[in-house]
Design an enzyme around this catalytic site. Sequence first.
Site, PDB file in Angstrom:
ATOM      1  N   GLU A   1      34.575  44.132  44.094  1.00 23.10           N
ATOM      2  CA  GLU A   1      33.239  43.638  44.444  1.00 23.10           C
ATOM      3  C   GLU A   1      33.240  42.549  45.508  1.00 23.10           C
ATOM      4  O   GLU A   1      34.178  41.759  45.605  1.00 23.10           O
ATOM      5  CB  GLU A   1      32.584  43.040  43.187  1.00 23.10           C
ATOM      6  CG  GLU A   1      32.461  44.022  42.066  1.00 23.10           C
ATOM      7  CD  GLU A   1      31.907  43.390  40.800  1.00 23.10           C
ATOM      8  OE1 GLU A   1      31.757  44.115  39.825  1.00 23.10           O
ATOM      9  OE2 GLU A   1      31.642  42.171  40.795  1.00 23.10           O
TER      10      GLU A   1
ATOM     11  N   CYS B   1      31.042  36.115  49.045  1.00 30.37           N
ATOM     12  CA  CYS B   1      32.033  35.935  47.978  1.00 30.37           C
ATOM     13  C   CYS B   1      32.954  37.152  47.999  1.00 30.37           C
ATOM     14  O   CYS B   1      32.480  38.280  47.902  1.00 30.37           O
ATOM     15  CB  CYS B   1      31.276  35.825  46.650  1.00 30.37           C
ATOM     16  SG  CYS B   1      32.328  35.841  45.204  1.00 30.37           S
TER      17      CYS B   1
ATOM     18  N   CYS C   1      41.437  35.575  31.473  1.00 27.38           N
ATOM     19  CA  CYS C   1      40.505  34.608  30.866  1.00 27.38           C
ATOM     20  C   CYS C   1      39.610  35.334  29.851  1.00 27.38           C
ATOM     21  O   CYS C   1      39.104  36.419  30.138  1.00 27.38           O
ATOM     22  CB  CYS C   1      39.645  33.952  31.946  1.00 27.38           C
ATOM     23  SG  CYS C   1      40.640  33.099  33.172  1.00 27.38           S
TER      24      CYS C   1
ATOM     25  N   CYS D   1      31.274  37.677  38.163  1.00 25.83           N
ATOM     26  CA  CYS D   1      32.418  38.445  38.644  1.00 25.83           C
ATOM     27  C   CYS D   1      32.788  39.591  37.712  1.00 25.83           C
ATOM     28  O   CYS D   1      32.912  39.436  36.520  1.00 25.83           O
ATOM     29  CB  CYS D   1      33.518  37.415  38.861  1.00 25.83           C
ATOM     30  SG  CYS D   1      35.088  37.585  38.196  1.00 25.83           S
TER      31      CYS D   1
HETATM   32  N1  SAH Z   1      40.144  33.762  39.716  1.00 24.94           N
HETATM   33  C1  SAH Z   1      39.484  32.718  40.382  1.00 24.94           C
HETATM   34  C2  SAH Z   1      38.364  33.150  41.283  1.00 24.94           C
HETATM   35  C3  SAH Z   1      37.539  34.281  40.797  1.00 24.94           C
HETATM   36  S1  SAH Z   1      36.645  34.050  39.277  1.00 24.94           S
HETATM   37  C4  SAH Z   1      38.974  31.680  39.398  1.00 24.94           C
HETATM   38  O1  SAH Z   1      38.991  31.947  38.199  1.00 24.94           O
HETATM   39  O2  SAH Z   1      38.600  30.602  39.849  1.00 24.94           O
HETATM   40  C5  SAH Z   1      35.116  33.566  39.930  1.00 24.94           C
HETATM   41  C6  SAH Z   1      34.276  32.667  39.067  1.00 24.94           C
HETATM   42  O3  SAH Z   1      33.518  33.456  38.162  1.00 24.94           O
HETATM   43  C7  SAH Z   1      35.053  31.648  38.252  1.00 24.94           C
HETATM   44  O4  SAH Z   1      34.581  30.348  38.496  1.00 24.94           O
HETATM   45  C8  SAH Z   1      34.750  32.071  36.844  1.00 24.94           C
HETATM   46  O5  SAH Z   1      34.710  30.975  36.033  1.00 24.94           O
HETATM   47  C9  SAH Z   1      33.389  32.739  36.962  1.00 24.94           C
HETATM   48  N2  SAH Z   1      33.074  33.617  35.851  1.00 24.94           N
HETATM   49  C10 SAH Z   1      33.862  34.537  35.269  1.00 24.94           C
HETATM   50  N3  SAH Z   1      33.228  35.108  34.213  1.00 24.94           N
HETATM   51  C11 SAH Z   1      32.014  34.516  34.141  1.00 24.94           C
HETATM   52  C12 SAH Z   1      30.901  34.682  33.271  1.00 24.94           C
HETATM   53  N4  SAH Z   1      30.893  35.576  32.280  1.00 24.94           N
HETATM   54  N5  SAH Z   1      29.807  33.909  33.487  1.00 24.94           N
HETATM   55  C13 SAH Z   1      29.782  33.022  34.515  1.00 24.94           C
HETATM   56  N6  SAH Z   1      30.797  32.835  35.370  1.00 24.94           N
HETATM   57  C14 SAH Z   1      31.912  33.571  35.188  1.00 24.94           C
HETATM   58 FE1  SF4 Z   2      40.142  34.282  35.058  1.00 25.19          FE
HETATM   59 FE2  SF4 Z   2      38.447  36.159  35.858  1.00 25.19          FE
HETATM   60 FE3  SF4 Z   2      39.237  34.245  37.598  1.00 25.19          FE
HETATM   61 FE4  SF4 Z   2      40.945  36.159  36.759  1.00 25.19          FE
HETATM   62  S1  SF4 Z   2      39.075  36.477  37.962  1.00 25.19           S
HETATM   63  S2  SF4 Z   2      41.357  33.965  36.878  1.00 25.19           S
HETATM   64  S3  SF4 Z   2      40.341  36.497  34.641  1.00 25.19           S
HETATM   65  S4  SF4 Z   2      38.012  33.948  35.755  1.00 25.19           S
END
Ligand code: SAH
Ligand code: SF4
Length: 361
Positions: A90, A116, A127, A347
């Site tokens: 995406e 983005c 995560c 994301c």
């Molecule tokens: N892996 C990197 C960058 C991509 S994740 C990182 O984790 O920083 C992009 C962002 O989306 C991160 O800040 C993450 O916290 C957020 N994100 C992921 N799942 C989410 C959710 N369910 N609701 C809101 N933000 C979310």
């Molecule tokens: Fe964590 Fe999702 Fe960012 Fe990967 S993309 S580091 S699983 S928040």
Amino acid sequence: MSILKPSLMDFTQKELTALVKPAFRAKQIYGWMYHHYADNYEAMKNIPQSLKTELEEKYCVNPLKIARKEESSDGTIKYLLELQDGKTMEAVWIKMKEEQVDCNGEITQEAKYTICVSTQVGCKVGCTFCLTAKGGFTRDLSAGEIVAQVVTLKKDNNHKHNRMINIVYMGMGEPLDNLTNLTKAIEIFQEDEGLCISGKRQTVSTSGLSNKIDQLGKLDLGVHIAISLHAVDDDLRTELIPMNKAHNINSIIEAVKRFPIDTRKRVMFEYLVIKNKNDDLGSAKKLVKLLTGIKAKVNLIYFNPYPGTPYDRPSRGDMIAFQEYLVQHGLLCTIRDSKGIDISAACGQLKEKTKQDEEIK
Ligand code: SAH
Ligand code: SF4
């Protein structure tokens, strides 16, 4: 499945200059790709057919196709992009500021946009709150596949090459887990005769691989970093981000202190707020203490729920109380407005939705 060819977008201008003869053709090809957004060789009118045939055997031009698009009422557009091997990821087009028009209808300030981008198909970090993590890890994106996201979205939105754009590496994947291709993409974005997007306009978001924060810092590319902190004590952070065991909060804070930042800028700390997990004022207090001595800015993010998640979205009242506490104690703090909330904005959510639609069919 089609064969995966490298892309011309994998090359810095210097590399392309070494590849094609005579050298000025590299500048012309760069112009076609980054100023005219040519997707294929056919569009490159002033390049000799013999050179195009030779290049086409080995390289594609733009490796991406738009597979699906969802537009939100606030101007955010989420794209599901298909790679040559059929995998998808995406990218999001985000309208940050509306166009300003004076009383004569003249545009005084053009609208501002941020793109983005994704750096991987899936993610290894795992995560527990993140939908991307649920699908596991498929593969790294090449530098060209990262660069092509910006070209594809600019083209689709008729955004001229010389109009400024900001890039955030906050799509699918962990950018620092694909450091070689990430740094190459950052360099290609910066090329004067290409997209000309300086490091200052690029923000790398990381879940906190502290050794890689150091490696990125040493390269001194002028980019900003955003740390996905999300918790103030290691037990909770390890529950949310399992690799916190190897890269704990303290190691991340120390790495941030070593990272070269523009003296006028701040390091962004992203804090995903989850109801009854980390939304209390005790956590806010610990956060203030943790960030003492760092030129920091905190961005609070509402957890965006999806089917099957054990976590809940925090209340607006708790979010504001948390923000007020931080501000009163001297921290800069914003609440991320949920751009594109009506279009599966967090994301991994559009990809997941497409998978579900296909299962229903
Ligand atoms: N892996 C990197 C960058 C991509 S994740 C990182 O984790 O920083 C992009 C962002 O989306 C991160 O800040 C993450 O916290 C957020 N994100 C992921 N799942 C989410 C959710 N369910 N609701 C809101 N933000 C979310
Ligand atoms: Fe964590 Fe999702 Fe960012 Fe990967 S993309 S580091 S699983 S928040």
